[in-house]
Scaffold this active site. Structure first.
Site, PDB file in Angstrom:
ATOM      1  N   ASP A 111      -1.353  -0.851   5.902  1.00 34.06           N
ATOM      2  CA  ASP A 111      -1.444  -0.352   7.344  1.00 34.06           C
ATOM      3  C   ASP A 111      -2.889   0.234   7.729  1.00 34.06           C
ATOM      4  O   ASP A 111      -3.167   0.369   8.966  1.00 34.06           O
ATOM      5  CB  ASP A 111      -0.411   0.876   7.650  1.00 34.06           C
ATOM      6  CG  ASP A 111      -1.049   2.008   7.092  1.00 34.06           C
ATOM      7  OD1 ASP A 111      -1.335   2.350   5.892  1.00 34.06           O
ATOM      8  OD2 ASP A 111      -0.891   3.098   7.753  1.00 34.06           O
ATOM      9  N   ASP A 140      -7.020  -1.952   4.217  1.00 36.30           N
ATOM     10  CA  ASP A 140      -6.127  -3.063   3.743  1.00 36.30           C
ATOM     11  C   ASP A 140      -6.490  -4.378   4.306  1.00 36.30           C
ATOM     12  O   ASP A 140      -5.874  -5.354   3.914  1.00 36.30           O
ATOM     13  CB  ASP A 140      -4.799  -2.577   4.230  1.00 36.30           C
ATOM     14  CG  ASP A 140      -4.300  -1.401   3.403  1.00 36.30           C
ATOM     15  OD1 ASP A 140      -4.698  -1.110   2.283  1.00 36.30           O
ATOM     16  OD2 ASP A 140      -3.512  -0.524   4.086  1.00 36.30           O
ATOM     17  N   ASP A 197       0.988  -1.153  -0.026  1.00 34.15           N
ATOM     18  CA  ASP A 197      -0.086   0.077   0.013  1.00 34.15           C
ATOM     19  C   ASP A 197       0.999   1.270  -0.010  1.00 34.15           C
ATOM     20  O   ASP A 197       2.111   1.264   0.196  1.00 34.15           O
ATOM     21  CB  ASP A 197      -0.869  -0.128   1.238  1.00 34.15           C
ATOM     22  CG  ASP A 197      -1.645   1.246   1.408  1.00 34.15           C
ATOM     23  OD1 ASP A 197      -2.392   1.800   0.454  1.00 34.15           O
ATOM     24  OD2 ASP A 197      -1.743   1.655   2.629  1.00 34.15           O
TER      25      ASP A 197
END
Length: 632
Positions: free
Chosen positions: A525, A529, A332
C-alpha cells in the site's frame, strides 16, 4: 433495446411473416425466387453489405462473409433446382439469414445488458459540483472546472465529486459503489473524503485537494474503461484462432464442393455437384465462430464487472486470468496486514525527560506523512511550530535527521544508530522501536505498536484454501515485530528490516524459484511498494488508504483495504476461467461433430443453424454468469 436493435427486431418480424406467407403461395420458377428474395433482402441486406465492404478492404474471412456465401449460394442453388423442375429450397436460405440475425440480436441485447449492469455498479461519476457564490447561493459547475483548494458543498443524497478534506459538517458516507461494503462511514471536520461516495445525512463543506482528473472517481472509471485493452491469453488465443480458422473452413468448404465432384467425374460416376454444394454451404454455416468470438471476451468483461461491484478493480482481463494461477502471495506488513494505525505505548529516555524526548522526536518527524510519524505527532498532542525545524533529511529505510531549534536530532531504527556510530541497547519489545539521538548522543527510544487487521488471519487461511502454496511477509520493521505478526497470522516466511530495494531483491529471488506456470502476487500500500508492485507477476494495491504511486503501479486495486478481497478475486478469476473453458469446449465440440455430419451429408441446414446460432446463444448465456459473484 436500443433504437438500432428495435429496427432489427421489426425486420425479423417482417421477414418471418413474409416467409410463412410465401409457403402458401402457389408459384414456381423465377417468380418464386423473386418473392423469396424480398424477405431475404429485408433481413440480410446489412450482412451482405458488411461482407462486400470486408472484401473491398481486404478483410474477407469473417462471419458476415460466411453467412453471405452460404445464403447467396443457397438462393442460387434454389434457382438451379427450379430450372430443373424441382422445388427450390429458398426457404432454407432465408431461414439461415433470419436465425443468424435473431442470434445476433440476442447477443447484442445480452452484451448491452451486461454493460448496463456494470455501468450501474460503477455509477459513481458526479454530474456537477456545488460552489457557494458571494450571496451564499449554490452554483452547480462542471467538476473539471473546480481548482485545488476550492470549497465545495455536498448536500445529503449527492455524490462527493472530488477528493478533499472536510472543513465543516458531520455526515455518513455510502461507499458501496467504491468498496462493495454497505456499512456507512462517518466523517467529521478535518477528515479526508474520496470522490464517488454518496453523502447520506448532513451537509458537508469540503476543501478539494486534487483536480477532478486526478481524483479517485476518475481513476476508477479510467481503470474500468481501459481494462478491456489488456487482453488475456484466452482472448488472444481466440483472436488468433479466428484469424486462421475462418479461411481454413472456407477453403475446406470449397474443397468439399469441388473435389468429390471431380473424383466422381474421373471415375465415370454422376458428378452430384448439387449434393456436394449443399453440403459445402451447410459446412460454412456450421463453421461460423461467433460463439467463441463473442462469449470469451464477454466472460472476462463480466468477471471484471462482477469484481468491481465488490470493490475489486482489475486493470485488464490478463490480470484476472493470471490470478487463477497464483501460487505465491507476498505481503507488505504495515497498512496491508496491519491497520497502519500506530500508537506510542512506551517512552524510555536516557539523560533527558520523557516530555523532551517525545517533543524533539515529534518535531523531527513533523514533515513526514509516514504512519509512525503521525503517531508521534498525535502522542505529542500540541501544535508543532515547523519554523523551528530545519535541515530535514529523510533517509530511506533508516529514519530522519533534522535540526530542532538548533539541536541536532536523529530519529529512526537501529540501522540509523549504527550509521551514526552510536551505541544503543537492543530491544526485543513487540512493536516498532524509534531510537533517538540528540546532538550526537543516544537519548533513548520510543516504542510504537501497530495492530493486525481483523481479516488478515482469515485472509491467509482463505488464500491457502484457494491453492496458494506459500505466503511471505516483507517489512522494513524489526525482526521481533515481524516474526510476532507472521506467527500470529500463520504466514509461511518472513523477511524483516528491509529497504525498498531489498524488497525487490526478495521478490526477484522468489520469482526465480517458482515455475513458469505459477504466478506471484505482491500486496502492498505504500509509495515504497511501487517498485515491487511493478516487478511481481500481479501487483495488488490497497486502494482506500494506499498511495497514488502504489495504485498506479498495481494491476489490481482493493478499494476497501480488506486483504480478504484477494481471496475473493481469486475465486472470481477461477469461476470466470471455468466458464471460458466450458464455452470453448462446448462450442468447438458441437461444431466439430456438426461439421463432420455436414460433410457426410447427415446434417441439414436446420442443424447448421443450431450449430451456429443455438451454440452462440447458449455460450452467451453461460458467459453472463460471470457477472454474478454471490456464489463464487
Amino acid at each position: 433495446m436500443t433504437k438500432k436493435q428495435k429496427k432489427v427486431f421489426v425486420r425479423i418480424i417482417i421477414a418471418s411473416v413474409l416467409m410463412i406467407a410465401l409457403h402458401f403461395v402457389p408459384v414456381t420458377g423465377y417468380a418464386r425466387f423473386a418473392l423469396y428474395l424480398i424477405p431475404y433482402l429485408v433481413i440480410g441486406y446489412d450482412i451482405l453489405r458488411k461482407a462486400f465492404l470486408g472484401i473491398l478492404h481486404g478483410e474477407v474471412f469473417d462471419e458476415n462473409f460466411l453467412m453471405a456465401v452460404a445464403t447467396v449460394g443457397a438462393m442460387l442453388l434454389g434457382v438451379y433446382q427450379e430450372s430443373q423442375g424441382q422445388e427450390g429450397e429458398f426457404a432454407e436460405g432465408v431461414a439461415v439469414m433470419l436465425f443468424y440475425q435473431i442470434g445476433e440480436l440476442f447477443q447484442a441485447v445480452a452484451v448491452g445488458k451486461s454493460r448496463k449492469n456494470i455501468t450501474a455498479l460503477m455509477d459513481i461519476r458526479p454530474d456537477y459540483a456545488n460552489i457557494e457564490d458571494e450571496s451564499g447561493n449554490l452554483e452547480q459547475v462542471d467538476p473539471d472546472d473546480v481548482e485545488i483548494g476550492t470549497i465545495i458543498v455536498v448536500q445529503p443524497g449527492e455524490k462527493v465529486p472530488i477528493d478533499g478534506v472536510v472543513v465543516e459538517g458531520t455526515s455518513t458516507l455510502n461507499t458501496a459503489a467504491l468498496t462493495g461494503e454497505s456499512v456507512p462511514r462517518t466523517v467529521r471536520e478535518g477528515e479526508e473524503v474520496i470522490s464517488g461516495c454518496v453523502n447520506n445525512t448532513g451537509l458537508l463543506k469540503i476543501r478539494t485537494t486534487k483536480e477532478f482528473g486526478e481524483s479517485t472517481v476518475s481513476k476508477i472509471l479510467d481503470l474500468v474503461e481501459n481494462s478491456s485493452m489488456k487482453k488475456s491469453k484466452s482472448e488472444n488465443f481466440i483472436t488468433k484462432f479466428a484469424k486462421y480458422y475462418t479461411p481454413a473452413v472456407c477453403y475446406s468448404a470449397l474443397a468439399l464442393a469441388v473435389i468429390p465432384t471431380v473424383i466422381n467425374l474421373v471415375m465415370g460416376n454422376p458428378a452430384n455437384f448439387t449434393t456436394w454444394l449443399i453440403r459445402a454451404l451447410t459446412f460454412l454455416v456450421i463453421s461460423c465462430p461467433c460463439a467463441l468470438v463473442i462469449s470469451i471476451p464477454l466472460s472476462f468483461f463480466g468477471g471484471i464487472g462482477g469484481a468491481s461491484s465488490c470493490g475489486i478493480l482489475v486493470k485488464g482481463s490478463n490480470y484476472l486470468e493470471a490470478l487463477a494461477q497464483t501460487k505465491y502471495v507476498v505481503f507488505d506488513k504495515t497498512g496491508t496486514l496491519t491497520k497502519g494505525v500506530f500508537q506510542v505505548t512506551e517512552i524510555h529516555p536516557e539523560g533527558i525527560s520523557k516530555e523532551e524526548l517525545l517533543k524533539l522526536t515529534a518535531y523531527a518527524e513533523s514533515y513526514s506523512n509516514h504512519p509512525i510519524s503521525k503517531s508521534l505527532k498525535e502522542a505529542y498532542g500540541q501544535e508543532i511550530n515547523k519554523a523551528s525545524v530545519s535541515e530535514v533529511e529523510e533517509i530511506g529505510g533508516h529514519g530522519v535527521t533534522a535540526s530542532v531549534d538548533g539541536v541536532s536530532v536523529a530519529a529512526g531504527n537501529a540501522k540509523l544508530m549504527r550509521k551514526l556510530g552510536l551505541s544503543y541497547a537492543e530491544k526485543t519489545n513487540v512493536g516498532t522501536v524509534v531510537h533517538v539521538a540528540v546532538d550526537g548522543v543516544y537519548a533513548g527510544y520510543i516504542l510504537i505498536s501497530d495492530v493486525e487487521k481483523e481479516q488478515s488471519a482469515e485472509a491467509i487461511q482463505a488464500l491457502k484454501a484457494n491453492g496458494v502454496k506459500k505466503t511471505v511477509m516483507l517489512t522494513g520493521d524489526s525482526k521481533a515485530v515481524a516474526e510476532y505478526v507472521a506467527e500470529k497470522l500463520h504466514i509461511d516466511e518472513v523477511k524483516s528490516e528491509l529497504l525498498p530495494g531489498d524488497k525487490v531483491d526478495a521478490v526477484e529471488a522468489l520469482l526465480q524459484s517458482k515455475s513458469a506456470k505459477e504466478n506471484l502476487a505482491f500486496v502492498g500500500d505504500g509509495i515504497n511498494d511501487a517498485p515491487v508492485l511493478s516487478r511481481a507477476d500481479i501487483g495488488v494495491a490497497m486502494g482506500a488508504l494506499g498511495s497514488d504511486a502504489a495504485i498506479e503501479a498495481a494491476d489490481i486495486v482493493l478499494m476497501d483495504d480488506n486483504p480478504m478481497k484477494l481471496a475473493l478475486a481469486m475465486k472470481i478469476s477461477r469461476k470466470c476461467l471455468r466458464i471460458v473453458y466450458e464455452n470453448i469446449v462446448f462450442a468447438l465440440g458441437v461444431k466439430a461433430i456438426c461439421l463432420i455430419l455436414g460433410a457426410l451429408g447427415i446434417a441439414s441446414m436446420w442443424l447448421a443453424i443450431f450449430a451456429d446460432v443455438g451454440v452462440t446463444v447458449i455460450a452467451v448465456l453461460n458467459a453472463i454468469r460471470c457477472l454474478s459473484v454471490k456464489n463464487v
